[in-house]
Design a protein around this motif. Structure first.
Motif, short mmCIF file in Angstrom:
data_model
loop_
_atom_site.label_atom_id
_atom_site.label_comp_id
_atom_site.label_asym_id
_atom_site.label_seq_id
_atom_site.Cartn_x
_atom_site.Cartn_y
_atom_site.Cartn_z
N MET A 29 83.54 35.32 43.23
CA MET A 29 83.73 35.02 41.81
C MET A 29 82.84 35.92 40.96
SD MET A 29 85.21 32.97 39.64
CE MET A 29 85.01 32.10 38.16
N PHE A 30 81.53 36.00 41.34
CA PHE A 30 80.61 36.85 40.58
C PHE A 30 81.03 38.31 40.63
CE2 PHE A 30 76.76 39.50 40.36
CZ PHE A 30 76.39 39.20 39.05
N THR A 31 81.53 38.77 41.80
CA THR A 31 81.96 40.16 41.95
C THR A 31 83.13 40.45 41.02
OG1 THR A 31 81.22 40.13 44.24
CG2 THR A 31 82.70 41.90 43.61
N LEU A 32 84.07 39.52 40.92
CA LEU A 32 85.23 39.71 40.05
C LEU A 32 84.80 39.81 38.59
CD1 LEU A 32 88.29 39.91 39.73
CD2 LEU A 32 88.35 37.42 39.60
N ILE A 33 83.88 38.96 38.17
CA ILE A 33 83.37 38.98 36.80
C ILE A 33 82.63 40.30 36.55
CG2 ILE A 33 81.73 37.93 35.19
CD1 ILE A 33 82.46 35.22 36.54
N LYS A 34 81.83 40.72 37.53
CA LYS A 34 81.10 41.98 37.41
C LYS A 34 82.07 43.15 37.29
CE LYS A 34 77.85 44.89 39.92
NZ LYS A 34 77.12 45.07 41.16
N GLN A 35 83.13 43.17 38.10
CA GLN A 35 84.13 44.24 38.05
C GLN A 35 84.81 44.29 36.68
OE1 GLN A 35 83.36 46.46 40.51
NE2 GLN A 35 85.54 46.78 40.63
N ARG A 36 85.16 43.14 36.17
CA ARG A 36 85.83 43.08 34.86
C ARG A 36 84.89 43.55 33.75
NH1 ARG A 36 89.35 37.51 35.29
NH2 ARG A 36 90.96 38.41 36.64
N LEU A 37 83.63 43.16 33.85
CA LEU A 37 82.65 43.59 32.86
C LEU A 37 82.45 45.11 32.92
CD1 LEU A 37 80.56 42.94 30.68
CD2 LEU A 37 78.90 42.54 32.52
N LEU A 38 82.33 45.65 34.12
CA LEU A 38 82.17 47.10 34.27
C LEU A 38 83.39 47.85 33.73
CD1 LEU A 38 80.51 47.44 37.80
CD2 LEU A 38 79.45 47.82 35.56
N LYS A 39 84.59 47.32 33.99
CA LYS A 39 85.81 47.95 33.46
C LYS A 39 85.83 47.90 31.94
CE LYS A 39 88.98 47.61 37.32
NZ LYS A 39 90.25 47.09 37.83
N ALA A 40 85.44 46.77 31.37
CA ALA A 40 85.40 46.65 29.91
C ALA A 40 84.41 47.64 29.32
CB ALA A 40 85.04 45.22 29.50
N ILE A 41 83.24 47.75 29.94
CA ILE A 41 82.24 48.72 29.47
C ILE A 41 82.79 50.14 29.58
CG2 ILE A 41 79.99 49.75 30.00
CD1 ILE A 41 79.09 46.88 30.83
N PHE A 42 83.39 50.44 30.72
CA PHE A 42 83.92 51.79 30.94
C PHE A 42 85.00 52.14 29.92
CE2 PHE A 42 87.17 54.56 32.79
CZ PHE A 42 86.43 55.73 32.89
N TYR A 43 85.98 51.28 29.75
CA TYR A 43 87.08 51.60 28.85
C TYR A 43 86.64 51.60 27.38
CZ TYR A 43 90.17 51.86 32.78
OH TYR A 43 90.76 52.25 33.96
N GLY A 44 85.69 50.75 27.04
CA GLY A 44 85.12 50.81 25.69
C GLY A 44 84.39 52.13 25.47
N TYR A 45 83.63 52.53 26.46
CA TYR A 45 82.92 53.81 26.38
C TYR A 45 83.90 54.97 26.31
CZ TYR A 45 79.67 57.55 27.37
OH TYR A 45 78.95 58.70 27.28
N LEU A 46 84.97 54.91 27.09
CA LEU A 46 85.99 55.97 27.07
C LEU A 46 86.62 56.08 25.69
CD1 LEU A 46 87.67 58.09 28.57
CD2 LEU A 46 89.21 56.24 29.27
N LEU A 47 86.93 54.96 25.07
CA LEU A 47 87.51 55.00 23.72
C LEU A 47 86.53 55.59 22.71
CD1 LEU A 47 89.38 51.57 23.59
CD2 LEU A 47 90.40 53.87 23.66
N LEU A 48 85.27 55.22 22.81
CA LEU A 48 84.24 55.78 21.93
C LEU A 48 84.13 57.29 22.14
CD1 LEU A 48 81.92 55.42 19.89
CD2 LEU A 48 80.42 54.96 21.85
N LEU A 49 84.14 57.70 23.37
CA LEU A 49 84.06 59.13 23.69
C LEU A 49 85.26 59.90 23.15
CD1 LEU A 49 82.14 60.99 25.16
CD2 LEU A 49 83.46 60.61 27.23
#
Length: 140
Positions: free
Chosen positions: A1-21
């Motif tokens: 469960m924690f791993t899934l939440i961590k993966q989703r959080l990392l993806k959200a950070i990554f795609y947010g960063y990609l949009l900013l970039l």
């Protein structure tokens, strides 16, 4: 469960960063549409000019174009292998990153919202590889 939440959080950070970039690369830093296609296909030509003629450029321009092009891509090296298991190995990571950044550079040129600069690809890749090395060291 924690791993899934961590993966989703990392993806959200990554795609947010990609949009900013992408915003920075096409609209930020007072970018305007140029009248002609701009490109540099000679490796280290732009870098050499910034170093040799450092006194002709404002310090912020120098930092953005050299250190910024490296530093801003370190998160790719940290996040991509953490999100996508295939990219935990250097060859696939390197290939995906170089193809992706080359496409973005090409889009900057054809949209006339920037230039295609092989030096940007080199510097961006160095930044991503620094992040990748940090990721690998932390995982060891």
């Amino acid at each position: 469960m924690f791993t899934l939440i961590k993966q989703r959080l990392l993806k959200a950070i990554f795609y947010g960063y990609l949009l900013l970039l992408l915003y920075w690369m096409f609209l930020g830093f007072s970018r305007v549409t140029s009248e002609e296609y701009m490109y540099n296909l000679t490796p280290f030509d732009t870098v050499k000019k910034y170093i040799l003629y450092y006194d002709h450029f404002p310090f912020t321009t120098w930092i953005i174009n050299l250190a910024g092009n490296v530093g801003v891509f370190v998160p790719f090296g940290l996040l991509l292998p953490a999100i996508y298991p295939l990219l935990k190995k250097i060859v696939p990571f390197f290939a995906v990153f170089v193809v992706g950044i080359t496409c973005i550079e090409f889009l900057q040129m054809v949209s006339k919202r920037g230039s295609f600069d092989v030096d940007d690809i080199i510097l961006n890749t160095v930044g991503a590889l620094i992040g990748f090395c940090i990721y690998r060291i932390k995982r060891a």
